[in-house]
Scaffold this motif. Structure first.
Motif, PDB file in Angstrom:
ATOM      1  N   LEU A 170      33.807  38.569  34.045  1.00 27.10           N
ATOM      2  CA  LEU A 170      33.344  37.959  32.803  1.00 27.10           C
ATOM      3  C   LEU A 170      34.459  37.045  32.293  1.00 27.10           C
ATOM      4  CD1 LEU A 170      31.842  41.033  30.897  1.00 27.10           C
ATOM      5  CD2 LEU A 170      30.592  39.305  32.199  1.00 27.10           C
ATOM      6  N   PRO A 171      34.109  35.955  31.608  1.00 28.31           N
ATOM      7  CA  PRO A 171      35.160  35.094  31.045  1.00 28.31           C
ATOM      8  C   PRO A 171      35.857  35.782  29.873  1.00 28.31           C
ATOM      9  CG  PRO A 171      32.977  34.343  30.372  1.00 28.31           C
ATOM     10  CD  PRO A 171      32.751  35.444  31.360  1.00 28.31           C
ATOM     11  N   LEU A 172      37.148  35.567  29.756  1.00 31.73           N
ATOM     12  CA  LEU A 172      37.916  36.072  28.621  1.00 31.73           C
ATOM     13  C   LEU A 172      38.216  34.890  27.710  1.00 31.73           C
ATOM     14  CD1 LEU A 172      39.399  38.405  27.234  1.00 31.73           C
ATOM     15  CD2 LEU A 172      41.394  37.904  28.662  1.00 31.73           C
ATOM     16  N   GLY A 173      37.532  34.849  26.589  1.00 35.65           N
ATOM     17  CA  GLY A 173      37.639  33.703  25.701  1.00 35.65           C
ATOM     18  C   GLY A 173      36.632  32.632  26.085  1.00 35.65           C
ATOM     19  N   ALA A 174      36.536  31.593  25.273  1.00 36.87           N
ATOM     20  CA  ALA A 174      35.562  30.529  25.516  1.00 36.87           C
ATOM     21  C   ALA A 174      36.151  29.185  25.128  1.00 36.87           C
ATOM     22  CB  ALA A 174      34.288  30.789  24.705  1.00 36.87           C
ATOM     23  N   GLU A 175      35.656  28.154  25.803  1.00 39.30           N
ATOM     24  CA  GLU A 175      36.051  26.773  25.542  1.00 39.30           C
ATOM     25  C   GLU A 175      37.578  26.646  25.553  1.00 39.30           C
ATOM     26  OE1 GLU A 175      33.871  25.569  22.067  1.00 39.30           O
ATOM     27  OE2 GLU A 175      31.935  25.821  23.061  1.00 39.30           O
ATOM     28  N   ASP A 176      38.202  26.098  24.507  1.00 40.01           N
ATOM     29  CA  ASP A 176      39.656  25.933  24.492  1.00 40.01           C
ATOM     30  C   ASP A 176      40.377  27.274  24.501  1.00 40.01           C
ATOM     31  OD1 ASP A 176      39.498  23.220  24.532  1.00 40.01           O
ATOM     32  OD2 ASP A 176      39.729  22.953  22.368  1.00 40.01           O
ATOM     33  N   GLY A 177      39.668  28.324  24.096  1.00 41.86           N
ATOM     34  CA  GLY A 177      40.269  29.656  24.054  1.00 41.86           C
ATOM     35  C   GLY A 177      40.092  30.453  25.329  1.00 41.86           C
ATOM     36  N   PHE A 178      39.609  29.803  26.397  1.00 43.39           N
ATOM     37  CA  PHE A 178      39.437  30.511  27.675  1.00 43.39           C
ATOM     38  C   PHE A 178      40.806  30.747  28.301  1.00 43.39           C
ATOM     39  CE2 PHE A 178      38.952  30.325  32.339  1.00 43.39           C
ATOM     40  CZ  PHE A 178      38.111  31.420  32.520  1.00 43.39           C
ATOM     41  N   THR A 179      41.176  32.014  28.458  1.00 46.01           N
ATOM     42  CA  THR A 179      42.516  32.344  28.950  1.00 46.01           C
ATOM     43  C   THR A 179      42.510  33.070  30.285  1.00 46.01           C
ATOM     44  OG1 THR A 179      42.478  34.414  27.683  1.00 46.01           O
ATOM     45  CG2 THR A 179      43.501  32.485  26.633  1.00 46.01           C
ATOM     46  N   GLY A 180      41.366  33.594  30.717  1.00 45.53           N
ATOM     47  CA  GLY A 180      41.347  34.334  31.974  1.00 45.53           C
ATOM     48  C   GLY A 180      40.009  34.995  32.200  1.00 45.53           C
ATOM     49  N   VAL A 181      40.020  36.057  33.014  1.00 44.69           N
ATOM     50  CA  VAL A 181      38.768  36.731  33.362  1.00 44.69           C
ATOM     51  C   VAL A 181      38.927  38.238  33.215  1.00 44.69           C
ATOM     52  CG1 VAL A 181      38.084  34.915  34.968  1.00 44.69           C
ATOM     53  CG2 VAL A 181      39.339  36.892  35.835  1.00 44.69           C
ATOM     54  N   LEU A 182      37.804  38.898  32.971  1.00 43.15           N
ATOM     55  CA  LEU A 182      37.734  40.352  32.928  1.00 43.15           C
ATOM     56  C   LEU A 182      37.129  40.823  34.240  1.00 43.15           C
ATOM     57  CD1 LEU A 182      36.277  40.626  29.307  1.00 43.15           C
ATOM     58  CD2 LEU A 182      38.644  41.111  29.979  1.00 43.15           C
ATOM     59  N   ASP A 183      37.891  41.569  35.025  1.00 46.95           N
ATOM     60  CA  ASP A 183      37.429  42.057  36.328  1.00 46.95           C
ATOM     61  C   ASP A 183      36.685  43.374  36.113  1.00 46.95           C
ATOM     62  OD1 ASP A 183      37.405  43.494  38.865  1.00 46.95           O
ATOM     63  OD2 ASP A 183      38.654  41.869  39.604  1.00 46.95           O
ATOM     64  N   LEU A 184      35.386  43.373  36.386  1.00 49.52           N
ATOM     65  CA  LEU A 184      34.570  44.559  36.128  1.00 49.52           C
ATOM     66  C   LEU A 184      34.840  45.676  37.125  1.00 49.52           C
ATOM     67  CD1 LEU A 184      31.103  42.974  35.208  1.00 49.52           C
ATOM     68  CD2 LEU A 184      33.015  43.588  33.720  1.00 49.52           C
ATOM     69  N   LEU A 185      35.273  45.345  38.340  1.00 47.67           N
ATOM     70  CA  LEU A 185      35.480  46.378  39.352  1.00 47.67           C
ATOM     71  C   LEU A 185      36.776  47.152  39.098  1.00 47.67           C
ATOM     72  CD1 LEU A 185      34.286  44.551  42.595  1.00 47.67           C
ATOM     73  CD2 LEU A 185      33.013  46.032  41.071  1.00 47.67           C
ATOM     74  N   SER A 186      37.842  46.430  38.734  1.00 44.29           N
ATOM     75  CA  SER A 186      39.123  47.106  38.489  1.00 44.29           C
ATOM     76  C   SER A 186      39.302  47.516  37.036  1.00 44.29           C
ATOM     77  CB  SER A 186      40.277  46.191  38.894  1.00 44.29           C
ATOM     78  OG  SER A 186      40.327  45.048  38.046  1.00 44.29           O
ATOM     79  N   ARG A 187      38.396  47.050  36.159  1.00 42.49           N
ATOM     80  CA  ARG A 187      38.503  47.274  34.717  1.00 42.49           C
ATOM     81  C   ARG A 187      39.858  46.762  34.188  1.00 42.49           C
ATOM     82  NH1 ARG A 187      36.003  52.519  36.131  1.00 42.49           N
ATOM     83  NH2 ARG A 187      34.052  52.813  34.957  1.00 42.49           N
ATOM     84  N   ARG A 188      40.227  45.579  34.628  1.00 44.24           N
ATOM     85  CA  ARG A 188      41.484  44.964  34.210  1.00 44.24           C
ATOM     86  C   ARG A 188      41.224  43.521  33.772  1.00 44.24           C
ATOM     87  NH1 ARG A 188      46.018  47.860  33.467  1.00 44.24           N
ATOM     88  NH2 ARG A 188      47.448  46.778  34.879  1.00 44.24           N
ATOM     89  N   ALA A 189      42.144  42.984  32.995  1.00 44.86           N
ATOM     90  CA  ALA A 189      42.066  41.590  32.551  1.00 44.86           C
ATOM     91  C   ALA A 189      43.116  40.775  33.285  1.00 44.86           C
ATOM     92  CB  ALA A 189      42.283  41.501  31.049  1.00 44.86           C
ATOM     93  N   LEU A 190      42.724  39.589  33.758  1.00 42.82           N
ATOM     94  CA  LEU A 190      43.635  38.656  34.436  1.00 42.82           C
ATOM     95  C   LEU A 190      43.836  37.469  33.505  1.00 42.82           C
ATOM     96  CD1 LEU A 190      42.379  40.454  36.684  1.00 42.82           C
ATOM     97  CD2 LEU A 190      42.494  38.485  38.197  1.00 42.82           C
ATOM     98  N   ILE A 191      45.092  37.271  33.057  1.00 43.43           N
ATOM     99  CA  ILE A 191      45.372  36.268  32.031  1.00 43.43           C
ATOM    100  C   ILE A 191      46.381  35.250  32.557  1.00 43.43           C
ATOM    101  CG2 ILE A 191      46.278  35.884  29.707  1.00 43.43           C
ATOM    102  CD1 ILE A 191      45.350  38.706  28.983  1.00 43.43           C
ATOM    103  N   TRP A 192      46.031  33.963  32.435  1.00 45.43           N
ATOM    104  CA  TRP A 192      46.919  32.857  32.804  1.00 45.43           C
ATOM    105  C   TRP A 192      47.518  32.285  31.524  1.00 45.43           C
ATOM    106  CZ3 TRP A 192      42.839  34.346  35.602  1.00 45.43           C
ATOM    107  CH2 TRP A 192      42.945  34.354  37.008  1.00 45.43           C
ATOM    108  N   ASP A 193      48.834  32.117  31.506  1.00 50.99           N
ATOM    109  CA  ASP A 193      49.469  31.603  30.285  1.00 50.99           C
ATOM    110  C   ASP A 193      49.689  30.098  30.318  1.00 50.99           C
ATOM    111  OD1 ASP A 193      51.542  31.297  32.046  1.00 50.99           O
ATOM    112  OD2 ASP A 193      52.860  32.785  31.112  1.00 50.99           O
ATOM    113  N   GLY A 194      49.284  29.429  31.434  1.00 47.67           N
ATOM    114  CA  GLY A 194      49.382  27.969  31.506  1.00 47.67           C
ATOM    115  C   GLY A 194      50.678  27.457  32.082  1.00 47.67           C
TER     116      GLY A 194
END
Length: 694
Positions: A169-193
């Motif tokens: 699932l996307p984490l955040g939207a539009e300009d606030g999109f920062t990463g993805v939510l991995d449903l299988l591992s139940r973890r968040a993947l965040i890129w800081d740019g």
């Protein structure tokens, strides 16, 4: 070769496919960067994309020809080789997608997070269905205003008839999109740019998203359990499947759906390639879910006696390879792209082309990296390479071991829908023109050349105005031929409205020596099956026409189909039934029966109520609501028929069928009607009867 060292289980042969401007070339550029093939990120808008290396591609910012490259990606400590083919998204170059999908094992379907499933998305999806190619989906451009991941997933299910497995699932939207939510591992993947997206954090799911992740994960497990027995048994026993078991189940479903008659089951991931977010998990998904050559299994073909035979994906099996593309490279000459299904190719070896019955001697073998080449010592099962020295082998033809001949399933290419007349500007150009168009027709199966019998002009045909414009540019830049180009015109077809039960033609010629004699009796009828242009049925019994002359009758009818009786256009939709005939033991010949068949065919067509057909295009116009009335009125004035009206990102979407003859210059008219706020896409749909004054 690479495949020998690592094993076929670690090989992935994939394509990147999408509607134009969905961002697939940017996705490919990021893949090359993160896998270490490129040391800088090529940007399409800067004309610096690695895979778009032709001058026409860099000038227009679109992909015109498919480009291949190979890279490495490691998952769970195992290195994998990924051969990637970046395909065009513009409908005019859909044949490039067709011939690449024929030889690929898997594909990544890229979708614009705002537009969702667009017309060309549907076209390439159906092409992948036809060739049994397993797919994963990547919803791109999640940072754009109006991007809606769930809406795009719903469109994948509704428009494509697929079963989407949302693994992120996307984490955040539009300009606030920062990463993805991995449903299988139940973890968040965040890129800081920073560091061009090379590094990202893997953290716990933020508290405000925890409930959503659990609910969507439960839905994912439920969907997988509906289609996978192992997961179903675990769920039924009240056991929660582990992440590893779910990965394995999703892989099984993705691979199996490529080769079944049921719906395509496809994992869905998301990100934004331009902002360097989501590409590393996509590479993991390519390795985890898409098939290796071993997963695809044996390829089927026909032996020389008509039997169906198989070739296992093994270097020790007899050679079976398919040529899927030819191109001309400066200083090297003709290169033929080949997918090896079994056996090995080695420079200097002799291979057999069973379609033409010719032997070919292999020259150098190259692994391609877009416009760069790496010469290799050999190529084995699962490899996609370019081969020098194949002079006789055309697109879609098989190369095999002469002692174990096999013909693999070829490809069908659509006939052109648009033509232009070209004339050389000088005598020197006249001499070079023939060689240029012959070479271009050899490289591009959707490009056709013919002479107009009424005007004597050279006509070139293609899939659209842009396609022909690019081909003319290639004549000028690559083959140094300057030509004058006429106005585009529609490539009409001819067909018949009714059946004719019997027409008889007798050919008698005496020219001093041996004569010519053949008698042919045939019937014709319209073909109602979609997509079937011609069919020949032999009902001759008792040897009244010797069996060696039957193919000549078929060949004569096919030759006559190239020029109809109304205006000399190619004919489609005709079934020929050979009923009876007669021969002479001395004067009959293949030529006599072919000539008699041509005469009988034309006579039958004249009695069968022939009619002119025109290409009809599926047109999708995205317009502001306040301009919709003007757009619909204009479509009606062009003899168009509106099939439906939908909505997309606050705009209205008009779906219509419009004759191609009425669409020339439409882009300018649409801009005028809507003050430049509307845009459209167009693809070939079908042929329909043309008006009497066409």
């Amino acid at each position: 070769m690479v495949t020998t060292a690592l094993g076929l289980t670690t090989v992935r042969n994939i394509g990147i496919m999408a509607h134009i401007d969905a961002g697939k070339t940017t996705v490919t550029e990021r893949i090359l960067y993160y896998t270490g093939i490129s040391h800088r990120m090529g940007e399409v808008h800067d004309g610096a994309a690695t895979m778009d290396y032709l001058p026409q591609e860099r000038k227009r910012g679109i992909t015109i020809t498919s480009a291949a490259t190979s890279c490495h990606w490691s998952v769970s400590g195992t290195d994998h080789v990924i051969t990637i083919i970046d395909t065009p998204g513009h409908v005019d170059f859909t044949v490039e997608v067709e011939r690449c999908l024929r030889v690929l094992d898997g594909a990544v379907a890229v979708f614009d997070g705002v537009a969702g499933v667009e017309p060309q998305s549907e076209t390439v999806w159906r092409q992948a269905d036809r060739y049994g190619v397993s797919r994963i989906c990547f919803v791109n451009k999640m940072d754009r205003a109006g991007a809606d991941f769930d809406r795009c997933v719903d469109m994948i299910a509704e428009r494509l008839g697929a079963v989407p497995l949302t693994v992120q699932l996307p984490l955040g939207a539009e300009d606030g999109f920062t990463g993805v939510l991995d449903l299988l591992s139940r973890r968040a993947l965040i890129w800081d740019g920073t560091r061009n997206g090379e590094e990202f954090q893997v953290v716990d799911v933020p508290a405000e998203h925890a409930e959503t992740v659990e609910r969507r994960r439960a839905r994912l497990v439920e969907t997988v359990a509906e289609h996978d027995e192992e997961i179903f048994e675990l769920v039924a026993a009240g056991v929660e499947p582990s992440q590893e078991r779910l990965h394995a189940a999703i892989r099984r479903l993705t691979i199996a759906s490529g080769r079944s008659d049921g719906p395509t089951i496809t994992p869905v991931l998301c990100g934004t390639a331009l902002r360097n977010k989501g590409i590393q998990p996509l590479l993991d998904g390519i390795v985890r879910y898409l098939p290796s050559p071993l997963d695809v299994g044996a390829v089927e073909g026909l032996a020389d006696d008509g039997r169906t035979v198989t070739r296992e994906p093994s270097d020790s099996a007899p050679l079976a390879a398919l040529a899927f593309k030819a191109t001309t490279v400066p200083h090297l000459g003709r290169l033929t792209f080949v997918r090896v299904y079994s056996g090995r190719l080695e420079p200097g070896a002799t291979v057999f082309n069973p379609v033409k019955g010719r032997r070919e001697r292999l020259g150098a073998i190259y692994r391609m990296h877009a416009d760069r080449r790496e010469e290799v010592a050999s190529a084995g099962a699962g490899d996609i390479v370019a081969v020098q020295g194949l002079k006789q082998t055309a697109t879609g033809e098989t190369l095999c071991d002469e002692k174990a001949p096999v013909v693999l399933e070829s490809m069908e290419f659509p006939a052109p829908v648009i033509e232009v007349a070209i004339e050389p500007k000088s005598r020197g150009d006249q001499d070079r023109l023939g060689a240029a168009v012959a070479r271009l027709a050899e490289e591009d199966p959707s490009f056709r050349v013919r002479n107009d019998p009424q005007t004597g002009q050279t006509l070139i045909g293609g899939m659209g105005e842009l396609h022909l414009e690019v081909l003319v540019e290639q004549m000028t830049q690559q083959y140094k031929v300057e030509v004058s180009v006429g106005r585009p015109r529609v490539a009409y077809r001819e067909t018949i409205r009714r059946a004719v039960e019997k027409v008889e033609c007798t050919l008698r010629r005496q020219t001093g020596g041996r004569g010519q004699y053949a008698k042919v009796q045939l019937a014709i009828e319209p073909i109602t099956e979609e997509g079937v242009a011609y069919e020949f049925v032999n009902r001759v019994t008792g040897g009244r026409i010797p069996k060696e002359y039957i193919p000549s009758v078929d060949a004569g009818c096919q030759e006559a189909m190239q020029s109809g009786v109304l205006a000399g256009h190619e004919m489609i939709g005709v079934r020929v039934i050979l009923l009876d005939g007669d021969h002479h033991s001395v004067d009959s010949s293949e030529l006599a029966f072919k000539s008699a068949a041509v005469q009988a065919f034309y006579e039958a067509v004249r009695r069968a109520d022939p009619v002119l057909l025109e290409p009809v295009m599926a047109v999708e116009v995205v317009t502001p609501e306040e301009d919709m009335g003007e757009v619909i009125g204009d479509i009606a004035a062009r003899r168009g028929r509106v099939r439906g009206i939908g909505e997309r990102s606050g705009a209205k979407v008009v779906d219509a069928l419009v004759p191609l003859a009425e669409m020339f210059g439409y882009v300018g008219d649409l801009r005028s009607l809507t003050s430049g706020r509307a845009w459209y896409t167009m693809r070939f749909d079908s042929y329909a009867e043309a008006p009497a004054d066409a």
